[in-house]
Design an enzyme around this catalytic site. Structure first.
Site, PDB file in Angstrom:
ATOM      1  NE  ARG A 292      13.911 -28.597  31.255  1.00  0.00           N
ATOM      2  CZ  ARG A 292      14.968 -28.946  31.987  1.00  0.00           C
ATOM      3  NH1 ARG A 292      15.495 -30.128  31.863  1.00  0.00           N
ATOM      4  NH2 ARG A 292      15.518 -28.096  32.826  1.00  0.00           N
TER       5      ARG A 292
ATOM      6  CG  HIS B 288       8.818 -42.873  10.368  1.00  0.00           C
ATOM      7  ND1 HIS B 288      10.104 -42.518  10.665  1.00  0.00           N
ATOM      8  CD2 HIS B 288       8.553 -42.315   9.168  1.00  0.00           C
ATOM      9  CE1 HIS B 288      10.590 -41.788   9.694  1.00  0.00           C
ATOM     10  NE2 HIS B 288       9.668 -41.640   8.762  1.00  0.00           N
TER      11      HIS B 288
ATOM     12  CD  GLU C  91      15.268 -37.223   4.262  1.00  0.00           C
ATOM     13  OE1 GLU C  91      14.316 -36.746   4.877  1.00  0.00           O
ATOM     14  OE2 GLU C  91      16.361 -37.500   4.788  1.00  0.00           O
TER      15      GLU C  91
ATOM     16  CG  ASP D 214      18.969 -39.240  10.600  1.00  0.00           C
ATOM     17  OD1 ASP D 214      18.292 -39.291  11.643  1.00  0.00           O
ATOM     18  OD2 ASP D 214      18.599 -38.635   9.574  1.00  0.00           O
TER      19      ASP D 214
ATOM     20  CG  HIS E 292      14.297 -44.983   8.515  1.00  0.00           C
ATOM     21  ND1 HIS E 292      13.543 -45.306   9.608  1.00  0.00           N
ATOM     22  CD2 HIS E 292      14.532 -43.653   8.616  1.00  0.00           C
ATOM     23  CE1 HIS E 292      13.337 -44.221  10.340  1.00  0.00           C
ATOM     24  NE2 HIS E 292      13.930 -43.203   9.756  1.00  0.00           N
TER      25      HIS E 292
HETATM   26  C1  BG6 Z   1      13.891 -39.595  10.265  1.00  0.00           C
HETATM   27  C2  BG6 Z   1      15.259 -38.973  10.134  1.00  0.00           C
HETATM   28  O1  BG6 Z   1      13.974 -40.795  10.982  1.00  0.00           O
HETATM   29  O2  BG6 Z   1      13.367 -39.866   8.977  1.00  0.00           O
HETATM   30  C3  BG6 Z   1      15.188 -37.707   9.302  1.00  0.00           C
HETATM   31  O3  BG6 Z   1      15.754 -38.660  11.430  1.00  0.00           O
HETATM   32  C4  BG6 Z   1      14.513 -37.970   7.982  1.00  0.00           C
HETATM   33  O4  BG6 Z   1      16.487 -37.159   9.100  1.00  0.00           O
HETATM   34  C5  BG6 Z   1      13.188 -38.719   8.171  1.00  0.00           C
HETATM   35  O5  BG6 Z   1      14.295 -36.724   7.340  1.00  0.00           O
HETATM   36  C6  BG6 Z   1      12.625 -39.159   6.846  1.00  0.00           C
HETATM   37  O6  BG6 Z   1      11.350 -39.683   7.027  1.00  0.00           O
HETATM   38  P1  BG6 Z   1      10.261 -39.608   5.852  1.00  0.00           P
HETATM   39  O7  BG6 Z   1       9.128 -40.418   6.341  1.00  0.00           O
HETATM   40  O8  BG6 Z   1       9.946 -38.161   5.701  1.00  0.00           O
HETATM   41  O9  BG6 Z   1      10.950 -40.172   4.651  1.00  0.00           O
END
Ligand code: BG6
Length: 486
Positions: free
Chosen positions: A46, A175, A213, A232, A237
């Site tokens: 934007r 991812h 984390e 999340d 994941h």
């Molecule tokens: C993301 C989450 O999908 O994955 C985040 O939204 C998280 O909250 C992140 O920190 C962690 O990914 P990685 O690859 O750093 O473990």
């Protein structure tokens, strides 16, 4: 295989994900000569940026995320010539003409639309792309999480995006599936005869999957407060990792062969009831503490936080899979922010020996254990019992370790790099199918409903620890311990 020429459009192109992950990933692949020389990246946002302002934003926000050893100022300049910025209001159809104007019209050029935007914009963007003729049968769309916040919203995304793009054109990204050790788990399970016969209830006692984390919610409070750890991290994941561990051998690595097997796992998860939710799920929220020796505030005291927030920053649960292979084998999943360490790993613990022929009793044998570590290091560790050298016959635990970086001496490829290459190749195996997404939400729905109905309060844990004591009790009730506590 060389990539075909492409125009890649990044919606949310001035945002955090594009700058921190996507543009650096594309730079890394360009540096490795993977991108066709005429391929182009069109960032859409934007901001009314001039070319110079866009280049400044790239320099300030994307460049710092490029691996130092791969950064070359001259190459960066050349890479930037691939990038264009287009000002566009995703909700305003009349602004899409600017995008039409910069896209190449040649039908042999693959068009990819990467939606790194809030999901509330997915349908509007897809409709507007269709409206201006950019969404063709050859184009692809990539959807970033969060893919909904419950079953109904996930279904709506699937329906709305599905009205414009066929399932074979939709890449739902997670991812974690792009991480090297996750794919190595597939190689380990299906490229060796050793594990598969043991990969079942007769020989496996339990599986632990942890993503811990040290980071807090950083500048994402607005999103995180409405999401929490279950939505999340666990919905996507952790459940995807569980699928890779638990799925039956697919007949081949073709996208639907693998995704069919993952779907079966999700559909075989034992449904939660109010009683099992109370027993088998722990929900936590961090309070002030120390992470890496530095004091950090509690979640409710973070900038922009709701002082009475009920959002969980930690969740641990015991899942069961109702199949012949897995009946009775607990899968413990947990994830949290502001934990004692940054750690992502899958731990497969085998059963103890049935009978000791040595002077040592069975109980002094540590059961074999396979650890697949995704973070901070990428390695695989197999714990065995071996004889202590010297006189006498005393056994003790030893570790066989495979450090991927050391063994293959190849530069590391980030998950986004690998997944972007797959999108560019049109390879769907590592992307979630619509029914997988819905099955994952369907399983979690009773938990979300229960928490909402009961106005459930997360239990506190101090930042910099391994989470609430209740999580140790959860696994302790089964006579087990989390790996770092053992
Ligand atoms: C993301 C989450 O999908 O994955 C985040 O939204 C998280 O909250 C992140 O920190 C962690 O990914 P990685 O690859 O750093 O473990």
């Amino acid at each position: 295989m060389a990539l075909a020429d492409f125009d890649l459009v990044l919606f949310g192109g001035s945002g955090d994900l594009s700058m921190r992950k996507l543009v650096p990933a594309l730079y890394h692949r360009d540096r490795a000569h993977d991108l066709p020389s005429t391929a182009r990246i069109i960032c859409v946002g934007r901001h009314e940026w001039s070319r110079d302002e866009f280049l400044t934003a790239l320099n300030d926000n994307a460049r710092p995320h490029i691996a130092q050893e791969l950064f070359d100022p001259a190459f960066w300049e050349t890479f930037c010539t691939r990038l264009t910025y287009v000002t566009l209001d995703a909700t305003n159809a009349s602004t899409y003409q600017a995008l039409v104007d910069v896209m190449r019209k040649d039908a042999s050029i693959t068009r990819i639309f990467y939606l790194a935007t809030p999901p509330s914009l997915f349908a509007t963007i897809c409709n507007n792309l269709a409206g201006c003729g950019l969404a063709t049968a050859q184009s692809r769309v990539v959807l970033e999480k969060p893919l909904g916040r419950d079953l109904a919203s996930a279904k709506l995304i699937n329906e709305e995006v599905g009205r414009v793009f066929a399932e074979s054109q939709i890449f739902r990204i997670d991812h974690y599936l792009g991480k090297e050790p996750v794919q190595n788990l597939l190689a380990l399970r299906f490229g060796n005869v050793l594990f598969e016969p043991l990969w079942r209830r007769e020989w496996i006692s339990d599986v632990q999957i942890t993503i811990a984390e040290e980071l807090g919610v950083a500048n994402r409070m607005g999103y995180y407060e409405t999401a929490g750890a279950l939505r999340d991290m666990l919905q996507n994941h952790l459940l995807q990792l569980l699928c890779i561990v638990a799925m039956e051998p697919p007949t081949c690595a073709a996208p639907n062969a693998v995704r069919d097997e993952k779907l079966k796992v999700l559909r075989s998860l034992k449904p939660f009831t109010p009683q099992t939710i109370a027993q088998n799920i722990v929900r936590g929220q961090y309070r002030a503490g120390h992470v890496n020796g530095m004091p950090v505030p509690g979640y409710r005291k973070e900038a922009g936080a709701n002082p009475e927030s009920r959002t969980e920053t930690y969740v641990a649960l015991k899942a069961e899979i109702d199949t012949w292979r897995w009946a009775g084998v607990p899968f413990y999943l947990r994830t949290g922010k502001r934990m004692a360490d940054q750690l992502a790993e899958i731990v497969v613990r085998f059963k103890n020996i049935p009978h000791s022929i040595f002077a040592q009793p069975n109980s002094s044998f540590q059961p074999n254990c396979l650890v697949i570590r995704l973070q901070p290091d990428e390695d695989l560790q197999l714990n065995l019992m071996a004889k202590t050298p010297g006189d006498g016959m005393r056994l003790r635990p030893v570790e066989l370790e495979l450090d991927f970086r050391e063994t293959f001496k190849m530069p590391r490829m980030d998950a986004y790099e690998r997944l972007l290459l797959d999108v560019l190749r049109g390879q769907l195996t590592l992307f979630m199918r619509s029914d997988e997404l819905e099955a994952a939400w369907a399983w979690l729905e009773p938990i979300l409903d229960y928490w909402e109905r009961e106005q459930d309060q997360p239990v506190p844990y101090a930042a910099g620890t391994w989470g609430p004591a209740a999580a140790s009790a959860l696994i302790g009730r089964d006579g087990l311990q989390w790996r770092e506590e053992a």
